[in-house]
Design an enzyme around this catalytic site. Structure first.
Site, PDB file in Angstrom:
ATOM      1  N   ASN A 256       1.022  -1.354  -0.016  1.00 13.05           N
ATOM      2  CA  ASN A 256      -0.397  -0.059   0.090  1.00 13.05           C
ATOM      3  C   ASN A 256       1.032   1.421  -0.259  1.00 13.05           C
ATOM      4  O   ASN A 256       2.112   1.077   0.183  1.00 13.05           O
ATOM      5  CB  ASN A 256      -0.958   0.132   1.194  1.00 13.05           C
ATOM      6  CG  ASN A 256      -0.121   0.150   2.806  1.00 13.05           C
ATOM      7  OD1 ASN A 256       0.374   0.923   2.923  1.00 13.05           O
ATOM      8  ND2 ASN A 256      -0.179  -1.388   3.147  1.00 13.05           N
TER       9      ASN A 256
ATOM     10  N   ASP B 153      -3.803  -7.144   5.403  1.00 12.77           N
ATOM     11  CA  ASP B 153      -4.929  -7.796   5.599  1.00 12.77           C
ATOM     12  C   ASP B 153      -4.639  -9.160   5.403  1.00 12.77           C
ATOM     13  O   ASP B 153      -5.188 -10.290   6.289  1.00 12.77           O
ATOM     14  CB  ASP B 153      -6.627  -7.043   5.672  1.00 12.77           C
ATOM     15  CG  ASP B 153      -6.198  -5.859   6.740  1.00 12.77           C
ATOM     16  OD1 ASP B 153      -5.729  -6.122   7.720  1.00 12.77           O
ATOM     17  OD2 ASP B 153      -7.064  -4.908   6.062  1.00 12.77           O
TER      18      ASP B 153
ATOM     19  N   ASP C  36      -3.515 -10.434  12.696  1.00 13.70           N
ATOM     20  CA  ASP C  36      -3.724  -9.411  12.942  1.00 13.70           C
ATOM     21  C   ASP C  36      -2.801  -8.788  13.632  1.00 13.70           C
ATOM     22  O   ASP C  36      -2.819  -9.373  15.536  1.00 13.70           O
ATOM     23  CB  ASP C  36      -5.259  -9.056  13.433  1.00 13.70           C
ATOM     24  CG  ASP C  36      -5.026  -7.589  14.036  1.00 13.70           C
ATOM     25  OD1 ASP C  36      -4.477  -6.668  14.594  1.00 13.70           O
ATOM     26  OD2 ASP C  36      -7.015  -6.999  13.254  1.00 13.70           O
TER      27      ASP C  36
ATOM     28  N   LYS D 130     -13.566  -0.701  15.896  1.00 13.14           N
ATOM     29  CA  LYS D 130     -12.616  -0.944  15.677  1.00 13.14           C
ATOM     30  C   LYS D 130     -11.852  -1.091  16.872  1.00 13.14           C
ATOM     31  O   LYS D 130     -10.843  -2.168  17.176  1.00 13.14           O
ATOM     32  CB  LYS D 130     -11.731  -0.299  14.377  1.00 13.14           C
ATOM     33  CG  LYS D 130     -10.755  -1.112  13.851  1.00 13.14           C
ATOM     34  CD  LYS D 130     -10.180  -0.212  12.786  1.00 13.14           C
ATOM     35  CE  LYS D 130     -10.557  -0.613  11.566  1.00 13.14           C
ATOM     36  NZ  LYS D 130      -9.717   0.080  10.068  1.00 13.14           N
TER      37      LYS D 130
ATOM     38  N   LYS E 107     -10.757  -5.102  18.631  1.00 17.25           N
ATOM     39  CA  LYS E 107      -9.666  -5.035  18.804  1.00 17.25           C
ATOM     40  C   LYS E 107      -8.767  -4.668  20.213  1.00 17.25           C
ATOM     41  O   LYS E 107      -7.813  -5.079  20.543  1.00 17.25           O
ATOM     42  CB  LYS E 107      -8.210  -3.866  17.825  1.00 17.25           C
ATOM     43  CG  LYS E 107      -8.983  -4.646  16.588  1.00 17.25           C
ATOM     44  CD  LYS E 107      -7.687  -3.758  15.526  1.00 17.25           C
ATOM     45  CE  LYS E 107      -8.052  -4.694  13.938  1.00 17.25           C
ATOM     46  NZ  LYS E 107      -7.012  -4.347  12.949  1.00 17.25           N
TER      47      LYS E 107
HETATM   48  O1  PMT Z   1       2.513   6.195   7.259  1.00 11.65           O
HETATM   49  P1  PMT Z   1       2.127   7.748   5.936  1.00 11.65           P
HETATM   50  O2  PMT Z   1       1.933   7.788   5.168  1.00 11.65           O
HETATM   51  O3  PMT Z   1       2.563   8.550   7.182  1.00 11.65           O
HETATM   52  O4  PMT Z   1       0.760   7.001   6.440  1.00 11.65           O
HETATM   53  C1  PMT Z   1       0.156   7.434   7.561  1.00 11.65           C
HETATM   54  C2  PMT Z   1      -0.728   6.057   7.884  1.00 11.65           C
HETATM   55  C3  PMT Z   1      -2.347   6.479   7.065  1.00 11.65           C
HETATM   56  C4  PMT Z   1      -0.386   4.773   7.398  1.00 11.65           C
HETATM   57  C5  PMT Z   1      -1.356   6.079   9.392  1.00 11.65           C
HETATM   58  O5  PMT Z   1      -1.594   6.879   9.541  1.00 11.65           O
HETATM   59  C6  PMT Z   1      -2.734   4.974   9.698  1.00 11.65           C
HETATM   60  O6  PMT Z   1      -3.734   5.356   9.178  1.00 11.65           O
HETATM   61  N1  PMT Z   1      -2.428   3.661   9.749  1.00 11.65           N
HETATM   62  C7  PMT Z   1      -3.197   2.127  10.693  1.00 11.65           C
HETATM   63  C8  PMT Z   1      -3.188   2.110   8.651  1.00 11.65           C
HETATM   64  C9  PMT Z   1      -4.046   1.197   8.800  1.00 11.65           C
HETATM   65  O7  PMT Z   1      -3.476  -0.591   8.116  1.00 11.65           O
HETATM   66  O8  PMT Z   1      -5.375   0.846   9.481  1.00 11.65           O
HETATM   67  P2  PMT Z   1      -6.691  -0.499   9.221  1.00 11.65           P
HETATM   68  O9  PMT Z   1      -7.518   0.572   9.933  1.00 11.65           O
HETATM   69  O10 PMT Z   1      -6.714  -1.005   8.356  1.00 11.65           O
HETATM   70  O11 PMT Z   1      -5.551  -0.710  11.114  1.00 11.65           O
HETATM   71  C10 PMT Z   1      -6.015  -1.055  12.213  1.00 11.65           C
HETATM   72  C11 PMT Z   1      -5.102  -0.977  13.371  1.00 11.65           C
HETATM   73  O12 PMT Z   1      -5.057  -2.448  12.695  1.00 11.65           O
HETATM   74  C12 PMT Z   1      -3.765  -0.043  12.826  1.00 11.65           C
HETATM   75  O13 PMT Z   1      -2.661   0.315  14.395  1.00 11.65           O
HETATM   76  C13 PMT Z   1      -3.102  -0.940  12.096  1.00 11.65           C
HETATM   77  O14 PMT Z   1      -1.577  -0.888  12.552  1.00 11.65           O
HETATM   78  C14 PMT Z   1      -3.025  -2.635  13.022  1.00 11.65           C
HETATM   79  N2  PMT Z   1      -3.596  -3.969  12.236  1.00 11.65           N
HETATM   80  C15 PMT Z   1      -3.692  -3.793  10.835  1.00 11.65           C
HETATM   81  C16 PMT Z   1      -4.631  -5.319   9.962  1.00 11.65           C
HETATM   82  C17 PMT Z   1      -3.205  -6.302  10.028  1.00 11.65           C
HETATM   83  N3  PMT Z   1      -3.086  -7.274   9.832  1.00 11.65           N
HETATM   84  N4  PMT Z   1      -2.556  -6.068  11.772  1.00 11.65           N
HETATM   85  C18 PMT Z   1      -2.806  -5.040  11.961  1.00 11.65           C
HETATM   86  O15 PMT Z   1      -1.862  -4.354  13.041  1.00 11.65           O
END
Ligand code: PMT
Length: 405
Positions: free
Chosen positions: A211, A280, A309, A340, A344
């Site tokens: 991504n 994911d 996750d 979320k 989580k």
């Molecule tokens: O890196 P930059 O260009 O500065 O951009 C910053 C950002 C947009 C990446 C950052 O601000 C941000 O939003 N990060 C989270 C991105 C994300 O994957 O969000 P999510 O809503 O899909 O996941 C929710 C949470 O679960 C996040 O804390 C993520 O790290 C965590 N996660 C998700 C999937 C997974 N398999 N394991 C996880 O730990």
């Protein structure tokens, strides 16, 4: 306001080629508001002149304990008491060896023994000299005697070799002193683990799923947490961002590798912040050879399986740290983030609306809302380094309020 304003820095310069950076260091310390008294060793004078250092520090440079005029103005014991810190940059292997053994055979080493102020040592030497057991023993000794060792950095050296032994840059040294003298250290002594950047999931030897995460947000948070006094470990996917000063960086590629690195650090972790955009899903299998284009097939498909996750694994461990997640949302941002946080089991979630191209992925700015059990806070659009300071302050407030009995 700079934490170095009015601080008295005794700057010892020893005889190494990196001494050419000393005038820049003096200028930067003075620009940050510090008073700088330079002390040169005999051999340092072969690399940098007293005239230059006097001009940039605005004070006569001290070189000898036997200088009667200088001693009668401020004796070396008074000088040792005057200092808020003794900084030796560059510190040669010879100087470090003397410090480790309590040798006081010149003005600088005498001051090092006489001062009660904290001592910062910035080594600079040939990489072979740095790797010798004798140097390692001396470094270990001065550390256990209470000195704070900064660096060295790795890279090309004046002697033409490459490796560990380069002096840290003046701005990194000033930055460390700024943190040292900052009294408002909301996360002092806390151990923080942060994930940042994207993960990559291989399809075949040349292709992958990933991504647009640049790592900027996670790196800025690591820097802000360290400046708030935390010990920071930053576990990141493939990004092209400079590692913040004094932050331990672990490079990974896949979600599974990121999970392994995170889990192995949880025992010593007070606060976990998941900023990484973890894939994911990953391909069910990785093709061993490059997948060929097949002219008969206009369409093809890829079988994906769920990745672990990471943040959920953190909150499910026996003694979870205070856990902060990010939510990258493109619709119903607040509503989805609240769900979320619940799903989580997070202590705090930070939501950014990544449908707005001015913020979020691969941008220099962000706008976020923090959501925790008893409150919500909007932080308006600002550069990621600025917004990170506010985020860290808020995380510290919520974290510290939960530590109180
Ligand atoms: O890196 P930059 O260009 O500065 O951009 C910053 C950002 C947009 C990446 C950052 O601000 C941000 O939003 N990060 C989270 C991105 C994300 O994957 O969000 P999510 O809503 O899909 O996941 C929710 C949470 O679960 C996040 O804390 C993520 O790290 C965590 N996660 C998700 C999937 C997974 N398999 N394991 C996880 O730990």
């Amino acid at each position: 306001m700079s934490a170095l304003i009015g601080k008295n820095i005794l700057l010892g310069i020893t005889g190494g080629i990196a001494a050419y950076k000393a005038p820049t260091l003096v200028r930067q310390l003075r620009a940050a508001g510090a008073n700088v008294q330079v002390v040169l060793t005999e051999s340092a004078q072969k690399f940098v002149t007293t005239t230059t250092l006097q001009a940039v520090s605005g004070v006569a440079v001290r070189v000898s304990i036997w200088d009667e005029a200088a001693e009668s103005a401020m004796g070396h014991i008074e000088l040792a008491r005057w200092a808020d810190c003794l900084l030796i940059a560059p510190a040669t292997a010879n100087n470090i060896s003397k410090l480790a053994n309590g040798i006081a055979d010149d003005l600088l080493t005498t001051l090092a023994l006489a001062t009660q102020a904290p001592i910062f040592i910035v080594p600079a030497m040939n990489q072979q000299m740095w790797s010798k057991p004798a140097t390692a023993r001396n470094i270990q000794q001065i550390k256990s005697d209470g000195a704070i060792v900064l660096g060295p950095a790795s890279g090309s050296q004046a002697c033409g070799e490459t490796g560990l032994g380069r002096m840290l840059e003046p701005e990194q040294i000033v930055d460390t002193l700024l943190v040292h003298f900052t009294t408002n250290q909301a996360l002092k002594g806390q151990r923080v683990v942060i994930t940042a950047g994207p993960t990559r999931e291989a399809i075949d030897p040349v292709r992958f799923i990933s991504n647009h995460s640049s790592g900027r947000q996670g790196f800025a948070l690591a820097d802000a947490a360290r400046k708030a006094g935390a010990e920071v470990c930053l576990i990141c996917g493939p990004v092209n961002v400079e590692t913040p000063n004094q932050v331990e960086r672990i490079n990974v590629v896949t979600a599974q590798q990121m999970l392994n690195e995170v889990m192995s650090r949880l025992e010593n972790c007070d606060i976990f912040i998941g900023v990484a955009a973890v894939a994911d899903y990953k391909p069910e299998s990785i093709a061993t050879q490059k997948i060929k284009k097949c002219p008969e097939n206009k369409n093809t498909s890829l079988n994906l399986v769920e990745n672990p996750d990471i943040i959920k694994s953190v909150t499910q461990c026996t003694r979870p740290p205070f856990t902060v997640g990010f939510a990258a949302e493109t619709e119903n941002a607040l509503e989805n983030a609240r769900a979320k946080k619940q799903r989580k089991n997070l202590d705090l979630i930070i939501v950014n609306d990544v449908s707005d191209i001015r913020i979020g992925f691969d941008s220099t700015e962000n706008e976020v809302t923090l959501i925790w059990d008893s409150g919500e806070q909007l932080l308006k659009r600002a550069p990621k380094n600025e917004i990170s300071q506010s985020i860290i302050n808020s995380i510290a407030d919520v974290f510290n309020s939960l530590q109180k009995p």
